[in-house]
Design a protein around this motif. Structure first.
Motif, PDB file in Angstrom:
ATOM      1  N   SER A   7      -4.045   8.349 -50.873  1.00  0.00           N
ATOM      2  CA  SER A   7      -4.555   8.488 -52.237  1.00  0.00           C
ATOM      3  C   SER A   7      -5.989   9.020 -52.237  1.00  0.00           C
ATOM      4  O   SER A   7      -6.856   8.450 -51.561  1.00  0.00           O
ATOM      5  CB  SER A   7      -4.510   7.137 -52.951  1.00  0.00           C
ATOM      6  OG  SER A   7      -5.312   7.157 -54.104  1.00  0.00           O
ATOM      7  N   ASP A  29      -8.031   8.556 -54.528  1.00  0.00           N
ATOM      8  CA  ASP A  29      -8.834   7.463 -55.073  1.00  0.00           C
ATOM      9  C   ASP A  29      -9.399   6.597 -53.954  1.00  0.00           C
ATOM     10  O   ASP A  29     -10.570   6.205 -53.972  1.00  0.00           O
ATOM     11  CB  ASP A  29      -7.983   6.584 -55.997  1.00  0.00           C
ATOM     12  CG  ASP A  29      -7.634   7.295 -57.295  1.00  0.00           C
ATOM     13  OD1 ASP A  29      -8.439   8.115 -57.755  1.00  0.00           O
ATOM     14  OD2 ASP A  29      -6.553   7.015 -57.842  1.00  0.00           O
ATOM     15  N   ASP A  66      -2.364   5.019 -46.640  1.00  0.00           N
ATOM     16  CA  ASP A  66      -2.627   5.395 -48.028  1.00  0.00           C
ATOM     17  C   ASP A  66      -3.276   6.772 -48.104  1.00  0.00           C
ATOM     18  O   ASP A  66      -4.417   6.958 -47.678  1.00  0.00           O
ATOM     19  CB  ASP A  66      -3.533   4.349 -48.678  1.00  0.00           C
ATOM     20  CG  ASP A  66      -3.512   4.424 -50.191  1.00  0.00           C
ATOM     21  OD1 ASP A  66      -3.343   5.536 -50.719  1.00  0.00           O
ATOM     22  OD2 ASP A  66      -3.644   3.379 -50.829  1.00  0.00           O
TER      23      ASP A  66
END
Length: 218
Positions: free
Chosen positions: A89, A91, A87
């Motif tokens: 991301s 975030d 991932d």
């Protein structure tokens, strides 16, 4: 000879765990002493084995890697947590940092990159994927520019100014020109800021400074 650092590895894919163990096989500095297939099992293993580092995937059943990181930060605050994930991301990088992780590696990293990152973490530094941390830095800078309230309790007023300029991507020369100081003095300020924040480089200092609310606008 220095004793090898003890690692616990948590990932719900056996192939990934096997590959990671093979990646570190033969390296004298690291010893994988336990493997888990979910976050809850990772927490229990760490409490039992008391390793130096734990490597956590984000997406795992029962308890995900971020939840495990938060529990481990509470129960074993000296344990160094590294997220190892596909991932990319920002975030999840921000969430990982807030959960206490000091490393964020992508699974497409090379063996040399993984070992370098683990060595930096073992030495007390952060090891954040550069591409993801740069995107997080950009977003946090924009957020801060849009009116986020900041404080600067851990740095001097000048160091806060310097950190803000670093976060805006300025070089040492540009920082010196902006603040009316020499490039050498600007460099010294930047190095002190990096040291105080426990970062490995300018990018990590900016990411950590913004995440902690230490950046003032120039």
């Amino acid at each position: 000879m220095t004793q090898a650092l003890r690692l616990v590895l948590a990932d719900d894919h056996e192939v990934t765990r096997t590959g990671f163990v093979s990646l570190l096989a033969g390296h004298p500095q690291f010893d994988v002493v336990g493997q888990a297939c979910n976050g809850q099992e990772a927490v229990e293993l760490c409490e039992q084995l008391l390793p130096d580092l734990v490597i956590l995937d984000i997406r795992m059943p029962v308890l995900n890697g971020l939840g495990a990181a938060r529990l481990l930060q509470q129960r074993l605050p000296a344990l160094k947590v590294v997220i190892f994930t596909m991932d990319d991301s920002p975030d999840h990088l921000e969430a990982a940092m807030n959960a206490g992780a000091v490393g964020y590696l992508l699974k497409d990293a090379s063996r040399a990159e993984v070992i370098d990152a683990l060595q930096r973490v073992a030495a007390g530094e952060e090891a954040l994927n550069n591409a993801v941390s740069t995107r997080l830095l950009r977003r946090m800078t924009e957020r801060n520019a849009n009116g986020a309230t900041t404080s600067c309790t851990n740095l001097t007023a000048r160091e806060c100014q310097v950190l803000g300029l670093v976060a805006n991507g300025m070089s040492n020369r540009e920082i010196g020109e902006t603040l009316g100081i020499t490039t050498g003095t600007a460099k010294a300020h930047v190095e002190r800021v990096i040291g105080k924040l426990g970062a490995a480089d300018r990018t990590q200092a900016a990411v950590r400074g913004i995440a902690l609310g230490l950046v003032t606008q120039p």
